[in-house]
Write a protein that holds these residues in place. Sequence first.
Motif, PDB file in Angstrom:
ATOM      1  N   GLU A  59     -10.699  -0.503   6.802  1.00 56.51           N
ATOM      2  CA  GLU A  59      -9.995  -0.768   8.050  1.00 56.51           C
ATOM      3  C   GLU A  59     -10.862  -1.560   9.028  1.00 56.51           C
ATOM      4  N   LYS A  60     -12.136  -1.200   9.140  1.00 61.02           N
ATOM      5  CA  LYS A  60     -13.039  -1.917  10.037  1.00 61.02           C
ATOM      6  C   LYS A  60     -13.219  -3.361   9.593  1.00 61.02           C
ATOM      7  N   LEU A  61     -13.356  -3.560   8.287  1.00 58.98           N
ATOM      8  CA  LEU A  61     -13.526  -4.918   7.769  1.00 58.98           C
ATOM      9  C   LEU A  61     -12.302  -5.774   8.085  1.00 58.98           C
ATOM     10  N   ILE A  62     -11.115  -5.249   7.851  1.00 61.55           N
ATOM     11  CA  ILE A  62      -9.881  -5.988   8.128  1.00 61.55           C
ATOM     12  C   ILE A  62      -9.741  -6.279   9.623  1.00 61.55           C
ATOM     13  N   SER A  63     -10.102  -5.330  10.449  1.00 58.81           N
ATOM     14  CA  SER A  63      -9.969  -5.523  11.897  1.00 58.81           C
ATOM     15  C   SER A  63     -10.921  -6.586  12.441  1.00 58.81           C
ATOM     16  N   CYS A  65     -11.238  -9.549  11.285  1.00 58.81           N
ATOM     17  CA  CYS A  65     -10.751 -10.861  10.838  1.00 58.81           C
ATOM     18  C   CYS A  65      -9.590 -11.305  11.730  1.00 58.81           C
ATOM     19  N   PRO A  66      -9.859 -11.981  12.828  1.00 62.19           N
ATOM     20  CA  PRO A  66      -8.805 -12.294  13.798  1.00 62.19           C
ATOM     21  C   PRO A  66      -7.759 -13.299  13.319  1.00 62.19           C
ATOM     22  N   VAL A  67      -8.071 -14.136  12.306  1.00 65.99           N
ATOM     23  CA  VAL A  67      -7.096 -15.134  11.840  1.00 65.99           C
ATOM     24  C   VAL A  67      -6.660 -14.870  10.396  1.00 65.99           C
ATOM     25  N   LEU A  68      -6.856 -13.644   9.929  1.00 67.09           N
ATOM     26  CA  LEU A  68      -6.508 -13.290   8.552  1.00 67.09           C
ATOM     27  C   LEU A  68      -5.021 -13.494   8.273  1.00 67.09           C
ATOM     28  N   GLU A  69      -4.712 -14.233   7.192  1.00 66.38           N
ATOM     29  CA  GLU A  69      -3.323 -14.524   6.824  1.00 66.38           C
ATOM     30  C   GLU A  69      -2.927 -13.935   5.481  1.00 66.38           C
ATOM     31  N   ASP A  70      -3.878 -13.784   4.572  1.00 66.21           N
ATOM     32  CA  ASP A  70      -3.585 -13.327   3.216  1.00 66.21           C
ATOM     33  C   ASP A  70      -4.543 -12.194   2.860  1.00 66.21           C
ATOM     34  N   LEU A  71      -3.985 -11.023   2.517  1.00 67.87           N
ATOM     35  CA  LEU A  71      -4.807  -9.859   2.210  1.00 67.87           C
ATOM     36  C   LEU A  71      -4.331  -9.231   0.904  1.00 67.87           C
ATOM     37  N   ILE A  72      -5.271  -9.046  -0.005  1.00 71.15           N
ATOM     38  CA  ILE A  72      -5.008  -8.311  -1.244  1.00 71.15           C
ATOM     39  C   ILE A  72      -5.966  -7.139  -1.283  1.00 71.15           C
ATOM     40  N   ILE A  73      -5.420  -5.947  -1.499  1.00 67.47           N
ATOM     41  CA  ILE A  73      -6.231  -4.732  -1.602  1.00 67.47           C
ATOM     42  C   ILE A  73      -5.949  -4.081  -2.946  1.00 67.47           C
ATOM     43  N   VAL A  74      -6.990  -3.889  -3.736  1.00 67.72           N
ATOM     44  CA  VAL A  74      -6.902  -3.164  -5.003  1.00 67.72           C
ATOM     45  C   VAL A  74      -7.738  -1.902  -4.825  1.00 67.72           C
ATOM     46  N   LEU A  75      -7.074  -0.749  -4.881  1.00 66.98           N
ATOM     47  CA  LEU A  75      -7.757   0.523  -4.657  1.00 66.98           C
ATOM     48  C   LEU A  75      -7.719   1.391  -5.897  1.00 66.98           C
ATOM     49  N   SER A  76      -8.864   1.894  -6.282  1.00 69.25           N
ATOM     50  CA  SER A  76      -8.949   2.901  -7.325  1.00 69.25           C
ATOM     51  C   SER A  76      -8.842   4.257  -6.643  1.00 69.25           C
ATOM     52  N   LEU A  77      -7.801   5.000  -6.957  1.00 69.50           N
ATOM     53  CA  LEU A  77      -7.525   6.239  -6.235  1.00 69.50           C
ATOM     54  C   LEU A  77      -8.413   7.399  -6.648  1.00 69.50           C
ATOM     55  N   GLN A  78      -9.028   7.325  -7.807  1.00 69.57           N
ATOM     56  CA  GLN A  78      -9.861   8.402  -8.330  1.00 69.57           C
ATOM     57  C   GLN A  78      -9.060   9.688  -8.327  1.00 69.57           C
ATOM     58  N   GLU A  79      -9.684  10.779  -7.955  1.00 72.55           N
ATOM     59  CA  GLU A  79      -8.959  12.051  -7.997  1.00 72.55           C
ATOM     60  C   GLU A  79      -8.390  12.458  -6.643  1.00 72.55           C
ATOM     61  N   PHE A  80      -8.380  11.549  -5.676  1.00 70.52           N
ATOM     62  CA  PHE A  80      -7.836  11.876  -4.360  1.00 70.52           C
ATOM     63  C   PHE A  80      -6.322  12.043  -4.458  1.00 70.52           C
ATOM     64  N   SER A  81      -5.806  13.067  -3.807  1.00 71.48           N
ATOM     65  CA  SER A  81      -4.364  13.270  -3.830  1.00 71.48           C
ATOM     66  C   SER A  81      -3.704  12.808  -2.533  1.00 71.48           C
ATOM     67  N   TYR A  82      -4.502  12.642  -1.490  1.00 71.40           N
ATOM     68  CA  TYR A  82      -3.974  12.217  -0.200  1.00 71.40           C
ATOM     69  C   TYR A  82      -4.767  11.006   0.276  1.00 71.40           C
ATOM     70  N   LEU A  83      -4.051   9.983   0.697  1.00 69.62           N
ATOM     71  CA  LEU A  83      -4.704   8.779   1.189  1.00 69.62           C
ATOM     72  C   LEU A  83      -3.869   8.198   2.315  1.00 69.62           C
ATOM     73  N   GLU A  84      -4.522   7.932   3.428  1.00 73.04           N
ATOM     74  CA  GLU A  84      -3.843   7.296   4.558  1.00 73.04           C
ATOM     75  C   GLU A  84      -4.775   6.230   5.109  1.00 73.04           C
ATOM     76  N   PHE A  85      -4.234   5.029   5.309  1.00 72.48           N
ATOM     77  CA  PHE A  85      -5.043   3.985   5.924  1.00 72.48           C
ATOM     78  C   PHE A  85      -4.171   3.058   6.742  1.00 72.48           C
ATOM     79  N   ASN A  86      -4.838   2.345   7.647  1.00 80.14           N
ATOM     80  CA  ASN A  86      -4.166   1.451   8.580  1.00 80.14           C
ATOM     81  C   ASN A  86      -4.584   0.017   8.317  1.00 80.14           C
ATOM     82  N   ILE A  87      -3.625  -0.868   8.415  1.00 86.09           N
ATOM     83  CA  ILE A  87      -3.891  -2.299   8.325  1.00 86.09           C
ATOM     84  C   ILE A  87      -3.359  -2.925   9.604  1.00 86.09           C
TER      85      ILE A  87
END
Length: 128
Positions: A59-63, A65-87
Motif C-alpha cells: 500500500e505504501k509503495l502504491i501510494s 506513485c502520483p501518476v500511476l496508470e497501470d497496476l498489476i499485483i500478483v499475490l501468493s496467499l500462503q496460509e493466510f485466511s484473511y487478507l485486506e488491503f487498500n489501493i
Amino acid sequence: MVWEDWLYEFPRSLCMCKTLVVLKLRLLSVITITPTLDCFPSLKVLHLTICHTATDSMEKLISCCPVLEDLIIVLSLQEFSYLEFNISALKLKSLLIYLEPFGRDYKYNIFVNINAPNLENLESWMKF
C-alpha cells in the motif's frame, strides 16, 4: 532465519528517479519504504509479484506513485485466511489482481478497497 533477514529497504535513489516510468518487482521479502511527496514522480506502470504477503508495504509503495496508470499485483496467499488491503491511485486506469492460493482446502476472506476514480479496466483472478 530471523525476521530482519526478510526486510528490504527500497533505495532512495530509485524512488527519486525522474525518468523511471515502468517498474516490475518480484519480492520474496517485505519491503520498507518511507513515502514522500517526491517519490516515483514519473512512474506510470507498476507490476508487483509478492511471495510474502505484506499489504502495508504494498500500500505504501502504491501510494508513492502520483501518476500511476497501470497496476498489476500478483499475490501468493500462503496460509493466510484473511487478507485486506487498500489501493489508492487517483490516476489509475487499469488494475489486475492475480491471487495464488496456498491450497484448495483453504477458505479465504479477501477484501480489496479501491480508490481510483479514473479506473477503466479491472480484472481479478484466483488460480486453483
